[in-house]
Design a protein around this motif. Structure first.
Motif, mmCIF file in Angstrom:
data_model
loop_
_atom_site.group_PDB
_atom_site.id
_atom_site.type_symbol
_atom_site.label_atom_id
_atom_site.label_comp_id
_atom_site.label_asym_id
_atom_site.label_seq_id
_atom_site.Cartn_x
_atom_site.Cartn_y
_atom_site.Cartn_z
ATOM 1 N N LYS A 157 0.804 -1.222 0.000
ATOM 2 C CA LYS A 157 0.000 0.000 0.000
ATOM 3 C C LYS A 157 0.838 1.274 0.000
ATOM 4 N N LYS A 158 2.166 1.112 -0.049
ATOM 5 C CA LYS A 158 3.077 2.267 -0.070
ATOM 6 C C LYS A 158 2.868 3.150 1.166
ATOM 7 N N THR A 159 2.672 2.515 2.309
ATOM 8 C CA THR A 159 2.502 3.230 3.572
ATOM 9 C C THR A 159 3.750 3.041 4.423
ATOM 10 N N ASN A 160 3.770 3.676 5.599
ATOM 11 C CA ASN A 160 4.940 3.606 6.471
ATOM 12 C C ASN A 160 4.472 3.510 7.920
ATOM 13 N N PHE A 161 4.489 2.306 8.462
ATOM 14 C CA PHE A 161 3.984 2.066 9.813
ATOM 15 C C PHE A 161 4.665 2.967 10.837
ATOM 16 N N SER A 162 5.993 2.994 10.826
ATOM 17 C CA SER A 162 6.738 3.729 11.855
ATOM 18 C C SER A 162 6.487 5.228 11.791
ATOM 19 N N LYS A 163 6.238 5.742 10.598
ATOM 20 C CA LYS A 163 5.955 7.171 10.452
ATOM 21 C C LYS A 163 4.563 7.509 10.978
ATOM 22 N N VAL A 164 3.602 6.637 10.706
ATOM 23 C CA VAL A 164 2.221 6.895 11.115
ATOM 24 C C VAL A 164 2.013 6.611 12.602
ATOM 25 N N PHE A 165 2.739 5.609 13.124
ATOM 26 C CA PHE A 165 2.597 5.219 14.532
ATOM 27 C C PHE A 165 3.957 5.281 15.235
ATOM 28 N N PRO A 166 4.520 6.474 15.393
ATOM 29 C CA PRO A 166 5.855 6.581 16.003
ATOM 30 C C PRO A 166 5.915 6.016 17.422
ATOM 31 N N GLU A 167 4.793 6.086 18.154
ATOM 32 C CA GLU A 167 4.775 5.571 19.525
ATOM 33 C C GLU A 167 4.934 4.050 19.560
ATOM 34 N N LEU A 168 4.605 3.389 18.449
ATOM 35 C CA LEU A 168 4.683 1.927 18.386
ATOM 36 C C LEU A 168 5.853 1.451 17.534
ATOM 37 N N SER A 169 6.670 2.383 17.076
ATOM 38 C CA SER A 169 7.755 2.049 16.153
ATOM 39 C C SER A 169 8.762 1.081 16.770
ATOM 40 N N GLU A 170 9.145 1.323 18.017
ATOM 41 C CA GLU A 170 10.123 0.452 18.678
ATOM 42 C C GLU A 170 9.567 -0.966 18.820
#
Length: 485
Positions: A464-477
């Motif tokens: 989908k050309k999305t970015n999980f870590s960018k959209v959910f920085p609190e959950l990135s780690e």
């Protein structure tokens, strides 16, 4: 005292009086509900009227369940050949009814058993549904007389005519969304342990949708049943897919327009993310039938705010979504209500309260009609796919947000003062969500869910050309750790 101060005091007094009336009204409703539930419990400690009176039927796959929480099961074709009422009254469903009459807990109803078995006292949907005075409780004696073997027309029926949909929500599947189906046909299932979106599994389970160009015996049976069913229905709810993109929805609306039913309550599930021309048309048609039925309710879904909501419900434009909701409330009759169905999942956690704040704004802007808010919310927790459940998140994250949600519910309850906007039932729903979030999973189960979490969203971003870590920085780690499992 200045005039400005005097006006402010009068305004605050008015808000306080209105809040007190609303609180007392809801408290009375709650007490009356508990009294009605005592009558329900006299039948058996596991009895639920929804198993008889509430049904969801997926006509494009030939599946049904009562209520919407248990897994759906197949409707045998030979049963609907004998009687179209078997779209609801299947042999399997009658067996579950008998278990309830005998005080046994049907395994398929674990959603409510989980809530009722939480450490503190909690009200499950079994309690809310069985005591509902609109379509349920008043039919208690009729259910007792019918027992488990007789056919009963549901008083609350939800129907999906097909799976046409312009969204690809992350927790959806190909049998419910055509855009999901297109993606799986092009790219195959997701590389999780359960092969999310696997068409082979759907085929094995006999859950593949009947194609639009094929004869559908379930839709045919529905229209045979409909004239007789219509007379007994209190609430008829059309779901999908996206029902406003299906011709059968408009056929129902035309039928209702030609056959007034003063006790009939119509409800439409819509993602409110379709082209505005469909929203405009729906407003026009719904207004034309407003005086021919009792009520028309619109149900939509969202569980996060902004780009996080757009990530979860792929295809959604959050601003357009909220604009469409405002247009509907502004142009539909004031007795029409808009309900937000919240399927709380792991990715809802960081913007859930921001989304509730947006609902609060809508509720403030569009005033109640006859003591009922025109904007309501219903909070439930996601069960499937399991790796998207909030329980997959680290304990410290869940504990922190659980406390925030609980405090928010208490501080924004209508009993907290004139600024409160959450009713007692809504507070209870958030309370039970907060408690559910504190449950712990088996270590092996948790490991597998977290591994699937990483695999799914890695592939999700790729497709989908999305970015999980960018959209959910609190959950990135946390996401990064899941990718290493």
């Amino acid at each position: 005292m200045s005039n400005a101060t005097s006006k402010k005091d009068k305004k605050n007094k008015g808000h306080t009086e209105e809040s007190e009336k609303s609180f007392q009204h809801n408290l009375d409703n709650l007490n009356n509900m508990l009294k009605r539930f005592e009558k329900i419990s006299e039948v058996s400690p596991t009895f639920c009227t929804a198993k008889w009176l509430q049904s969801t039927v997926y006509l494009h796959t030939g599946l049904t369940h009562s209520c919407h929480h248990p897994p759906a099961h197949k409707i045998p074709l030979d049963e609907i050949e004998n009687s179209p009422a078997a779209l609801h009254n299947t042999k399997y469903k009658k067996e579950q009814r008998q278990k309830m009459l005998e005080g046994e807990r049907p395994n398929e109803c674990h959603y409510c058993w989980n809530i009722e078995d939480l450490p503190s006292e909690n009200m499950s949907d079994r309690m809310f549904k069985s005591t509902n005075t609109q379509w349920s409780f008043q039919h208690l004696e009729k259910i007792k007389s019918a027992g488990s073997k007789s056919d009963l027309n549901p008083t609350y029926l939800e129907v999906a005519f097909d799976n046409t949909c312009n969204f690809k929500c992350m927790y959806c599947s190909p049998d419910i969304s055509t855009t999901w189906m297109d993606e799986i046909l092009q790219n195959g299932p997701y590389p999780t342990s359960v092969k999310t979106g696997n068409l082979d599994w759907l085929k094995e389970q006999d859950r593949l949708p009947i194609r639009h160009d094929q004869h559908n015996p379930y839709v045919e049976a529905f229209w045979k049943w409909w004239p007789q069913l219509y007379k007994d229905l209190n609430t008829f709810r059309i779901t999908g897919g996206e029902p406003l993109l299906n011709q059968n929805t408009w056929k129902v609306l035309e039928f209702v327009n030609n056959n007034p039913h003063s006790e009939f309550n119509l409800a439409i599930n819509t993602n409110m993310g379709i082209q505005s021309k469909w929203i405009t048309k729906f407003c026009q048609v719904s207004n034309s039938i407003a005086d021919r039925i009792n009520s028309l309710d619109i149900y939509t879904s969202c569980e996060a705010q902004g780009e996080q909501a757009e990530y979860i419900r792929f295809g959604l434009n959050y601003k357009s979504f909220m604009d469409n909701n405002e247009y509907l409330l502004s142009n539909a009759y004031e007795q029409n209500r808009l309900h937000f169905m919240i399927t709380f999942n792991a990715l809802s956690i960081t913007s859930f309260l921001s989304f509730l704040a947006d609902i609060r704004k809508l509720r403030r802007k569009f005033k109640p009609y006859k003591m009922l808010d025109r904007v309501s919310l219903m909070v439930s927790y996601l069960q499937w796919p399991q790796f998207q459940s909030v329980l997959v998140l680290p304990k410290e994250i869940r504990q922190s947000y659980s406390a925030q949600f609980l405090n928010y519910a208490q501080e924004n309850s209508i009993e907290s003062g004139p600024d409160g906007f959450l009713y007692l039932e809504e507070v209870e729903q958030i309370k039970r969500l907060s408690q559910f979030m504190l449950q712990e999973l088996d270590e092996n189960d948790l490991y597998l869910r977290r591994k699937d979490f990483g695999l799914f969203y890695q592939e999700y971003d790729k497709r989908k050309k999305t970015n999980f870590s960018k959209v959910f920085p609190e959950l990135s780690e946390f996401y990064g750790k899941c990718l290493k499992l």
